[in-house]
Scaffold this motif. Structure first.
Motif, mmCIF file in Angstrom:
data_model
loop_
_atom_site.group_PDB
_atom_site.id
_atom_site.type_symbol
_atom_site.label_atom_id
_atom_site.label_comp_id
_atom_site.label_asym_id
_atom_site.label_seq_id
_atom_site.Cartn_x
_atom_site.Cartn_y
_atom_site.Cartn_z
ATOM 1 N N VAL A 157 -5.132 5.038 2.994
ATOM 2 C CA VAL A 157 -3.902 5.364 2.279
ATOM 3 C C VAL A 157 -4.034 6.713 1.576
ATOM 4 O O VAL A 157 -3.113 7.552 1.620
ATOM 5 C CB VAL A 157 -3.582 4.237 1.266
ATOM 6 C CG1 VAL A 157 -2.519 4.687 0.276
ATOM 7 C CG2 VAL A 157 -3.119 2.980 1.995
ATOM 8 N N THR B 254 -11.601 -5.064 4.050
ATOM 9 C CA THR B 254 -10.301 -4.589 4.529
ATOM 10 C C THR B 254 -9.631 -3.692 3.491
ATOM 11 O O THR B 254 -9.109 -2.617 3.818
ATOM 12 C CB THR B 254 -9.390 -5.783 4.849
ATOM 13 O OG1 THR B 254 -9.986 -6.563 5.884
ATOM 14 C CG2 THR B 254 -8.010 -5.319 5.298
ATOM 15 N N PRO C 289 0.799 -1.229 0.000
ATOM 16 C CA PRO C 289 0.000 0.000 0.000
ATOM 17 C C PRO C 289 0.829 1.276 0.000
ATOM 18 O O PRO C 289 0.332 2.334 -0.409
ATOM 19 C CB PRO C 289 -0.846 -0.127 1.273
ATOM 20 C CG PRO C 289 -0.170 -1.164 2.115
ATOM 21 C CD PRO C 289 0.486 -2.098 1.153
ATOM 22 N N ARG D 244 -8.752 0.223 3.548
ATOM 23 C CA ARG D 244 -7.333 0.570 3.387
ATOM 24 C C ARG D 244 -7.156 1.596 2.271
ATOM 25 O O ARG D 244 -6.336 2.511 2.389
ATOM 26 C CB ARG D 244 -6.515 -0.679 3.083
ATOM 27 C CG ARG D 244 -5.025 -0.412 2.878
ATOM 28 C CD ARG D 244 -4.282 -1.678 2.487
ATOM 29 N NE ARG D 244 -4.345 -2.665 3.558
ATOM 30 C CZ ARG D 244 -3.933 -3.924 3.423
ATOM 31 N NH1 ARG D 244 -3.452 -4.345 2.256
ATOM 32 N NH2 ARG D 244 -4.011 -4.753 4.433
#
Length: 301
Positions: free
Chosen positions: A83, A75, A39, A79
């Motif tokens: 990010v 998830t 990520p 995320r």
């Protein structure tokens, strides 16, 4: 969404930018593969677009779907927003608080998930009820993040547009809808979407993405004549994707670039501008320069 004297500048094509940097986005996850495995690379790509002048980071959630990823999808959806939010915070630290840095949670079409290449023609063969069930959970998860607004983008199917407007209208965040492909090229389908848009009072903006800049200009003009919603345009580079060969073909000779079209897009009423496939930070920087020139010229008249 906050009103701006100049158009709000979105980023470009995140997936194709990652690909241009040498990252593998092959397979059904596309840019979500990088989101899953590293990520930090997504955050760095968002930061590059912010450094080029973008004010909005569009999350790497476009191709994150529950049918491909199962429970891991939630998830990765969360995320993707975290990010992008970190990148926005870094942009504030670097460039100061005078700029506004936002996060748009991307909602891609059914065709980008299991649709097997139907993300541009919209030939799904699904009912509205099936599309509703397919989109509902992803919309609910993204609505429960700290994204500034939700962006349903690259939508090629009228029924899908209707379903997304229904789902998005029922959640609390601001939202926008961007069509492409079969809708943008068909005047009858486009007018059907405009009718839906005009019945969605909470819709913050409507527009078009991943078509050439001249095509986007034509769609923006049609929208301006038929709705009072804010207008969005995120054209691609003008290059052509060969689905069979899985490669990009050069843009037609003499094709108008996004930066060259910026003045006309602003004059036509687009108040959110950005790029799509094969539009990287360099092109966003050029677009920002064109936008600033166009708006300063209009103020001087």
């Amino acid at each position: 969404m906050v009103l701006h004297a100049a158009p709000l500048l979105l980023d470009g094509g995140l997936g194709t930018y990652l690909e241009a940097q040498g990252h593998d986005i092959s397979g059904p996850l596309w840019s979500a593969r990088v989101l899953r495995e590293n990520p930090a690379l997504i955050e760095s790509a968002h930061a590059d677009f912010f450094a080029a002048g973008a004010q909005v980071a569009t999350t790497a959630s476009y191709q994150v779907t529950f049918d491909v990823l199962g429970e891991e999808a939630e998830t990765l959806l969360r995320r993707s927003v975290a990010v992008a939010r970190d990148a926005a915070g870094g942009a504030v630290d670097k460039h100061g608080a005078l700029e506004e840095y936002l996060v748009a949670a991307s909602i891609g079409p059914y065709g980008a998930g299991p649709g097997e290449g139907t993300d541009y023609d919209g030939a799904y063969g699904l009912s509205r009820e099936e599309l509703y069930r397919w989109h509902a959970r992803r919309v609910a998860v993204l609505a429960d993040t700290d994204a500034d607004f939700l962006l349903a983008e690259t939508i090629p199917n009228v029924d899908e547009a209707a379903v997304l407007l229904e789902l998005l209208s029922a959640q609390p965040k601001p939202f926008a809808l961007s069509i492409t492909g079969a809708i943008a090229a068909d005047p009858v389908k486009l007018m059907r979407v405009i009718d839906l848009v005009n019945q969605a009072p909470r819709l913050g903006a409507v527009g078009v993405n991943c078509v050439s800049a001249p095509h986007a200009l034509g769609v923006v003009k049609t929208l301006r004549a038929a709705t009072d919603k804010r207008l969005l345009a995120c054209p691609n580079s003008g290059e052509l994707w060969d689905h069979g060969a899985h490669e990009w073909r050069p843009a037609p000779a003499g094709a108008v670039s996004l930066a060259e079209a910026a003045t006309d897009l602003v004059a036509a009423g687009a108040s959110l501008l950005g790029g799509c496939c094969r539009v990287g930070p360099t092109e966003i920087r050029q677009l920002r320069t064109s936008i600033l020139r166009a708006t300063s010229d209009s103020f001087g008249q």
